[in-house]
Structures are given as C-alpha cells and as structure tokens.
Motif scaffolding. Structure first.
Motif, mmCIF file in Angstrom:
data_model
loop_
_atom_site.group_PDB
_atom_site.id
_atom_site.type_symbol
_atom_site.label_atom_id
_atom_site.label_comp_id
_atom_site.label_asym_id
_atom_site.label_seq_id
_atom_site.Cartn_x
_atom_site.Cartn_y
_atom_site.Cartn_z
ATOM 1 N N ARG A 98 0.803 -1.219 0.000
ATOM 2 C CA ARG A 98 0.000 0.000 0.000
ATOM 3 C C ARG A 98 0.839 1.274 0.000
ATOM 4 N NH1 ARG A 98 -5.224 1.343 3.869
ATOM 5 N NH2 ARG A 98 -5.788 3.299 2.840
ATOM 6 N N TYR A 99 1.937 1.260 0.769
ATOM 7 C CA TYR A 99 2.709 2.496 0.954
ATOM 8 C C TYR A 99 4.071 2.471 0.275
ATOM 9 C CZ TYR A 99 -0.825 3.108 4.554
ATOM 10 O OH TYR A 99 -2.026 3.213 5.223
ATOM 11 N N GLY A 100 4.467 1.351 -0.293
ATOM 12 C CA GLY A 100 5.725 1.300 -1.015
ATOM 13 C C GLY A 100 6.730 0.356 -0.391
ATOM 14 N N ARG A 101 7.550 -0.258 -1.266
ATOM 15 C CA ARG A 101 8.522 -1.243 -0.793
ATOM 16 C C ARG A 101 9.631 -0.599 0.035
ATOM 17 N NH1 ARG A 101 4.512 -4.100 -3.157
ATOM 18 N NH2 ARG A 101 5.050 -5.129 -5.109
ATOM 19 N N ILE A 102 10.260 0.432 -0.507
ATOM 20 C CA ILE A 102 11.458 0.980 0.131
ATOM 21 C C ILE A 102 11.120 1.695 1.443
ATOM 22 C CG2 ILE A 102 11.435 3.189 -1.091
ATOM 23 C CD1 ILE A 102 14.506 1.027 -0.162
ATOM 24 N N GLU B 46 -5.773 -2.753 -14.897
ATOM 25 C CA GLU B 46 -6.344 -3.360 -13.689
ATOM 26 C C GLU B 46 -6.512 -2.284 -12.635
ATOM 27 O OE1 GLU B 46 -4.289 -6.165 -10.629
ATOM 28 O OE2 GLU B 46 -5.432 -7.404 -12.005
ATOM 29 N N GLU B 47 -7.670 -2.243 -12.056
ATOM 30 C CA GLU B 47 -7.910 -1.267 -11.002
ATOM 31 C C GLU B 47 -7.010 -1.559 -9.811
ATOM 32 O OE1 GLU B 47 -9.861 1.440 -10.904
ATOM 33 O OE2 GLU B 47 -10.301 1.116 -13.017
ATOM 34 N N VAL B 48 -6.420 -0.533 -9.234
ATOM 35 C CA VAL B 48 -5.543 -0.694 -8.088
ATOM 36 C C VAL B 48 -6.377 -0.602 -6.813
ATOM 37 C CG1 VAL B 48 -3.578 0.235 -6.839
ATOM 38 C CG2 VAL B 48 -3.604 0.294 -9.342
ATOM 39 N N SER B 49 -6.287 -1.565 -5.972
ATOM 40 C CA SER B 49 -7.030 -1.553 -4.714
ATOM 41 C C SER B 49 -6.139 -2.093 -3.614
ATOM 42 C CB SER B 49 -8.306 -2.396 -4.840
ATOM 43 O OG SER B 49 -7.968 -3.731 -5.158
ATOM 44 N N ASN B 50 -6.566 -1.889 -2.381
ATOM 45 C CA ASN B 50 -5.808 -2.418 -1.259
ATOM 46 C C ASN B 50 -5.962 -3.933 -1.231
ATOM 47 O OD1 ASN B 50 -5.063 0.176 -0.408
ATOM 48 N ND2 ASN B 50 -7.009 0.425 0.671
ATOM 49 N N PRO B 51 -4.848 -4.675 -1.136
ATOM 50 C CA PRO B 51 -4.918 -6.136 -1.240
ATOM 51 C C PRO B 51 -5.554 -6.775 -0.018
ATOM 52 C CG PRO B 51 -2.698 -5.436 -0.669
ATOM 53 C CD PRO B 51 -3.483 -4.184 -0.951
ATOM 54 N N SER B 52 -6.188 -7.921 -0.247
ATOM 55 C CA SER B 52 -6.756 -8.709 0.840
ATOM 56 C C SER B 52 -6.611 -10.179 0.495
ATOM 57 C CB SER B 52 -8.235 -8.368 1.049
ATOM 58 O OG SER B 52 -9.012 -8.850 -0.043
ATOM 59 N N PHE B 53 -6.873 -11.051 1.472
ATOM 60 C CA PHE B 53 -6.745 -12.482 1.242
ATOM 61 C C PHE B 53 -7.700 -12.958 0.153
ATOM 62 C CE2 PHE B 53 -8.121 -16.859 2.240
ATOM 63 C CZ PHE B 53 -6.913 -17.512 2.042
ATOM 64 N N LEU B 54 -8.871 -12.346 0.076
ATOM 65 C CA LEU B 54 -9.842 -12.746 -0.947
ATOM 66 C C LEU B 54 -9.292 -12.549 -2.351
ATOM 67 C CD1 LEU B 54 -13.209 -11.397 0.548
ATOM 68 C CD2 LEU B 54 -12.377 -13.768 0.483
ATOM 69 N N THR C 139 0.462 -5.960 -8.111
ATOM 70 C CA THR C 139 -0.351 -5.321 -7.075
ATOM 71 C C THR C 139 -0.529 -6.193 -5.841
ATOM 72 O OG1 THR C 139 -2.315 -6.137 -8.235
ATOM 73 C CG2 THR C 139 -1.659 -3.863 -8.655
ATOM 74 N N LEU C 140 -0.298 -7.498 -5.985
ATOM 75 C CA LEU C 140 -0.500 -8.419 -4.868
ATOM 76 C C LEU C 140 0.781 -9.160 -4.474
ATOM 77 C CD1 LEU C 140 -3.851 -10.032 -6.065
ATOM 78 C CD2 LEU C 140 -3.577 -8.373 -4.221
ATOM 79 N N ARG C 141 1.887 -8.834 -5.124
ATOM 80 C CA ARG C 141 3.086 -9.660 -4.958
ATOM 81 C C ARG C 141 3.606 -9.636 -3.524
ATOM 82 N NH1 ARG C 141 5.767 -8.014 -9.139
ATOM 83 N NH2 ARG C 141 4.711 -9.602 -10.369
ATOM 84 N N ASN C 142 3.835 -8.453 -2.979
ATOM 85 C CA ASN C 142 4.416 -8.389 -1.641
ATOM 86 C C ASN C 142 3.458 -8.984 -0.608
ATOM 87 O OD1 ASN C 142 7.013 -7.002 -0.521
ATOM 88 N ND2 ASN C 142 5.448 -6.628 1.011
ATOM 89 N N PHE C 143 2.159 -8.687 -0.772
ATOM 90 C CA PHE C 143 1.166 -9.232 0.158
ATOM 91 C C PHE C 143 1.074 -10.748 0.017
ATOM 92 C CE2 PHE C 143 -3.285 -10.365 1.171
ATOM 93 C CZ PHE C 143 -3.291 -9.988 2.513
ATOM 94 N N GLY C 144 1.100 -11.234 -1.215
ATOM 95 C CA GLY C 144 1.010 -12.676 -1.444
ATOM 96 C C GLY C 144 2.198 -13.431 -0.889
ATOM 97 N N VAL C 145 3.404 -12.910 -1.144
ATOM 98 C CA VAL C 145 4.608 -13.549 -0.608
ATOM 99 C C VAL C 145 4.583 -13.535 0.912
ATOM 100 C CG1 VAL C 145 7.115 -13.374 -0.419
ATOM 101 C CG2 VAL C 145 6.020 -13.060 -2.632
ATOM 102 N N SER C 146 4.193 -12.402 1.487
ATOM 103 C CA SER C 146 4.179 -12.278 2.944
ATOM 104 C C SER C 146 3.152 -13.221 3.574
ATOM 105 C CB SER C 146 3.870 -10.835 3.343
ATOM 106 O OG SER C 146 4.861 -9.956 2.859
ATOM 107 N N LEU C 147 1.961 -13.296 2.957
ATOM 108 C CA LEU C 147 0.908 -14.147 3.512
ATOM 109 C C LEU C 147 1.286 -15.616 3.435
ATOM 110 C CD1 LEU C 147 -1.954 -14.357 4.680
ATOM 111 C CD2 LEU C 147 -2.785 -14.582 2.332
ATOM 112 N N PRO D 56 4.011 -11.470 -13.863
ATOM 113 C CA PRO D 56 2.623 -11.065 -14.120
ATOM 114 C C PRO D 56 2.320 -9.722 -13.459
ATOM 115 C CG PRO D 56 2.708 -12.818 -12.476
ATOM 116 C CD PRO D 56 4.091 -12.677 -13.020
ATOM 117 N N GLU D 57 1.545 -8.903 -14.170
ATOM 118 C CA GLU D 57 1.187 -7.588 -13.644
ATOM 119 C C GLU D 57 -0.242 -7.552 -13.126
ATOM 120 O OE1 GLU D 57 1.978 -4.918 -16.814
ATOM 121 O OE2 GLU D 57 4.153 -5.183 -16.740
ATOM 122 N N THR D 58 -1.083 -8.461 -13.609
ATOM 123 C CA THR D 58 -2.484 -8.469 -13.206
ATOM 124 C C THR D 58 -2.915 -9.890 -12.871
ATOM 125 O OG1 THR D 58 -3.404 -8.902 -15.403
ATOM 126 C CG2 THR D 58 -2.912 -6.597 -14.851
#
Length: 549
Positions: free
Chosen positions: A173-177, A325-333, A458-466, A520-522
């Motif tokens: 949401r706020y950036g990697r670095i 692809e619309e950018v939204s805040n990632p969630s598990f769903l 858009t989901l990469r960091n969240f997906g890897v972390s989850l 993949p981007e989307t």
C-alpha cells in the motif's frame, strides 16, 4: 507506448545498477538469519549453576570463598547424601548465618548425614559460574522456568508471522522501500532494547517486535530485488538466499568472539542502522509505482537505471504502460478469488509450512556431530551452501517446478530411509539425514522464487508475505511435533516429515512453470500462465493497457 518489461530490457535487465542494489539489499539476509538463529547462542547453557542457600552469599563474602569453594560447600554435601540430586533444582533446606564456620558451615547440624537433611526447591535464585553469558542465567530460565526459553523463540516466530501480514500489506500500500527502511529502523531500536531489558517481560515484548520488523526487512528486500530485474535474471532470488546462509555461518564466529549475550544481541542488531543509508541509493520499485498510478516517477527511475547501466532510453519514452487493472488495497480474498490464483495460493501455503517444519525439525534432530556448539553449528550451516549453487545451475535449464518437486521428494525418501536404518551404523544415518537437510533446503529456497513469480505486481508483496507466514507457523510447531512424537518412537517424526514432503512434491507439480516468463502484472496474467501440462518458457503477451505519465 512501451510496456514496463520493454523499457526494462532497453535500460538493462541486470546491469551495474541492479547489481549494486542487489548486493546492498542482500546484506539484509545476513542480519535476518542471525536474528532467526540467535536463540542458539543467546540461550546457550550457562555452564555450572546451583541453588543459592539463604545466607550463603554473605557467608561466602565473609569467608572469601571462590565460586568453586561455595559450590563445594553447598552442592557437594547434597550430592554425597543423594547421588540423584545435582543441586541445580533442589537445595538443602538449611539457612546459613554469618556465625557459621568457614571451614565447616554444616557443623551446626551435628552428626546427621547430609542425606537425612531435608530438601527444598530453589526459592532464592541460582548461582552461575558464567552469570551474564546467556539469557538463561540473566533471567533464571532454568529448572521449572526452562520452558520460557522455548517461549522466547515462539514469540520471535509470532513476530515474524505478524510482520508477514502487517508489513507485507503496508509494503503493497505504501511502497517497498519506505517499509523496508522503517523495518530496518525498528529492528535496530528493538534489538538494542532487548539487549538492555530490565526483566524477561520487556525482553519478550521487544523480541516480538524485533521479529516483526525483521520479517519486514527480509521479505521487502526480496521483493524489491525481484521487481527491478528482467525475467531472465530472476535467479537473483535464489542467490540472495546464499547471504542468508552466510549469516548462519558467521553467527557462531560472532558468538565465539563475544562472551556475553548482550554483546551478541547488539552485534546482530546494530548493523540494521547502516541500512538506513540505502535511502539515498536504493529507489522505489518502478513496478509498484506504476500500479499506484505514479508513472512519471517510475519513468524517472528507469532513466536513472539506464544511465547507470551505460544505456539510453529513447526520447519518445514519455509513457510506460501497465495492464489495465484497477488498483485496490490487497486482501486475502484477492488471492483466492480466481481458480489459478486460488490453486497457487493453497499449494504455496502448504509448501511454505512443510519446508519450514521439516527444515527446522531436521536441524534440531540431526545436531550433526555433537560436542562443540560453535563447530557443530558452523558445519550445519555449511551443509546448506551447495543448495543455492545446485539451483543456480539447474533452474534456468530445466525450470522451477522440477527442482521444487525433486527437493521435496528426495527429502521424503531420505527421511524415510533414515528412520529405518539400524542404530549401529550412525555414520550412514547421519549421511542420509544430511542429504534430506540439503534437499529440503533446495525446496525452501525455490519456494521464495516461485512465490514471487506467481503473483501480480499489485498483490506480490502481500502474497509472498501471507504465504510465507505459514513458514513461521511451521517454525512454531516444529519443536513440539518433534519432541512429542519422538517420545512415542524416536524415528516417528521422520516418518511424518517423509509423508509431508512427499505430498508437497506431488502438489507443486500442479503449479505453472514460470521459467522465462515476464512477471505477471495483473490477476488476468496469472490466470493465463502456462498450465502444469502446458508448454513452458513462452513469453506472455500484454493485452489491454492504460498509460500513466
């Protein structure tokens, strides 16, 4: 209007700029692995210790006893009276006063044998020959309190788990670095507080926070590295694991040179403050900027990358496109909403859990040689080094899926064979178990790379972390599973490990092959990745696009 991958190819997919960023961020692996395994040396056995008898300290000071003499007067009579009592968790139920004889402090109890003197549990603390060498002696984590050392490691893993969710979400949401730098600051500050904790409660609280921020540094630096290189260079995700192993190898040397646990804690925590200097040399991920509709900043960074790589972007590159692809805040769903994403997520979560459980279980069970703690730990770390090199020489030739599956299958076979080998050939059991350790390490390292390649930007960091949070869950369960099952049958944990690894080896064959395919981007890109029975290595074409200036 060029796509991001086209611009990256022209700017240099792994030029001087990316190599510099890769080397700098890879140092995070050294500090994170040191934190991960630090409990081995922070919580090492404090040497000889015994129950303190009321009045013994004052009498020892008056008589000028050495620690050895005090131990002889307090523990030796107890042991002579009852050989099964060592004096570590029980003491003679006596009280010494300053009038007691320095040469025979028990003379006041007459001719009674010490075996007839009553015993009492330790209520007045313990005496340690090495009082500040370990958190065990610092906070009296012995006898009935010994379980608290295991609790401290469980708390650290809970911190890793919290960091995977909280900081993984924040980085998307706020950036990697930004999250990387804040995490480095958090690890450093919490590490210093841990070193000077006035009590065990404060120690646990900041140990948890250090684990949370530590996970943030490791996962975010990994994602940054994989997002700034081309699809043909993503083996850097494997190479970065070598730095994790280097941290494991270096740790026993640090512990050997520094005699106190506070010194060790500071040595593995303070370097994180140096990473704050990366603010001036490591940019934000251009891929992430594009997903947040910050195309102008992304293009500026790409021009800087091209400049450092000795290349030049065409003047007409005033826009970079990303998939629509619309950018939204990632969630598990978002990770389970579509069929391919759902399958990838469930398999990867199981793979993370299994790899961590088996890896830590084999480490705790094998122990390699036994004897010298520093040497044993060093050897166990060196065993992991070949795994990264084996992956590097195979992953771009035969793909990701086969090494991933074979690592689990070989580990499964090795565990099963080790369980049924006779005890009178220990060298063979050790060799086969070491092969299992090497194989599961290969699977452990490949899952990092595959996980980052199977999620859109858009989901990469969240997906890897989850998904990697299941690794922390496996780390929490491993010691309990190992010791409880071993109490039933010593080799039963190996049989369970074998079954888990075999199932994982079969499941990962259902994942798409990502060799040579653009990140993949989307979600749509993920859904159209080559299936497990499809042709591998074919470049994906981009579809509908929007431009961001």
């Amino acid at each position: 209007m060029p796509s991001f991958d086209e611009v990256l190819k022209e700017a240099g997919e792994f030029g001087r700029f990316q190599k510099r960023v890769f080397f700098l961020l890879s140092q995070t692996g050294i500090t994170f692995s040191s934190l991960f395994a630090s409990v081995v040396f922070l919580g090492r056995a404090p040497g000889n210790f015994w129950c303190r008898i009321p009045g013994a300290a004052e009498l020892s000071e008056r008589c000028g006893w050495t620690l050895e003499e005090e131990r002889n007067f307090t523990v030796l009579p107890l042991h002579l009276g009852n050989e099964s009592v060592t004096g570590e968790c029980q003491r003679l139920d006596v009280t010494w006063d300053t009038s007691a004889s320095c040469s025979s402090p028990l003379a006041r109890y007459g001719n009674r044998s010490t075996g007839k003197l009553p015993l009492a549990p330790c209520r007045d603390g313990w005496v340690y020959e090495q009082p500040r060498s370990s958190v065990v002696s610092e906070y009296d984590l012995v006898c009935g309190n010994a379980w608290m050392l295991d609790l401290s490691q469980a708390i650290l893993n809970l911190g890793f788990l919290a960091g995977a969710f909280i900081l993984g979400y924040a980085a998307d949401r706020y950036g990697r670095i930004l999250i990387y730098l804040l995490s480095c600051l958090g690890v450093g500050i919490c590490g210093v507080i841990v070193a000077f904790s006035p009590n065990f409660t404060v120690f646990l609280i900041f140990r948890f926070l250090q684990g949370m921020f530590g996970k943030g540094t490791w996962m975010t630096c990994y994602v940054i590295v994989t997002e700034i290189v081309g699809s043909d260079q993503r083996m850097v995700g494997i190479v970065i694991q070598i730095f994790f192993t280097l941290g494991i190898i270096i740790l026993p040397g640090i512990a050997y040179l520094i005699p106190t646990w506070q010194g060790i804690q500071l040595a593995i925590s303070l370097p994180n403050f140096l990473f704050l200097l990366y603010y001036w040399v490591v940019p934000e991920s251009p891929r992430w900027l594009l997903t947040r509709k910050k195309g102008e900043k992304a293009l500026k960074i790409m021009r800087n990358i091209a400049k450092h790589n000795g290349k030049f972007l065409s003047p007409h590159y005033s826009e970079i496109t990303i998939s629509n692809e619309e950018v939204s805040n990632p969630s598990f769903l978002d990770l389970v909403r579509t069929p391919q994403m759902r399958k990838n997520t469930l398999i990867l979560m199981y793979a993370w859990f299994t790899s961590a459980l088996i890896y830590q279980g084999l480490v705790m069970r094998l122990g390699i040689i036994g004897g010298n703690l520093y040497l044993d730990f060093f050897i166990s770390a060196v065993v992991e080094l070949p795994s990264a090199f084996l992956i590097i020489v195979t992953i771009d030739r035969i793909g990701r899926r086969l090494p991933f599956a074979m690592g689990n299958i070989v580990a499964s076979i090795a565990c099963l064979i080790t369980a049924f080998l006779p005890e009178d050939i220990p060298w063979l059991k050790t060799t086969v178990a070491t092969l299992g350790r090497l194989s599961i390490t290969i699977a452990f390292e490949v899952v990092y790379l595959v996980n980052s390649e199977l999620y859109p930007t858009t989901l990469r960091n969240f997906g890897v972390s989850l998904c990697s949070s299941l690794c922390d869950l496996g780390g929490i369960i491993a010691p309990f599973l190992l010791f409880r099952l071993a109490a039933i049958w010593l080799e039963l944990p190996l049989v369970i490990f074998s079954i888990l690894a075999a199932v994982c080896g079969l499941l990962v064959l259902l994942l798409p092959e990502t060799k040579g395919i653009s990140l993949p981007e989307t979600v749509e890109d993920v859904e159209q990745l080559p299936s497990h029975f499809g042709k591998c290595g074919k470049k994906r074409k981009h579809r509908d696009t929007n431009s961001y200036i």
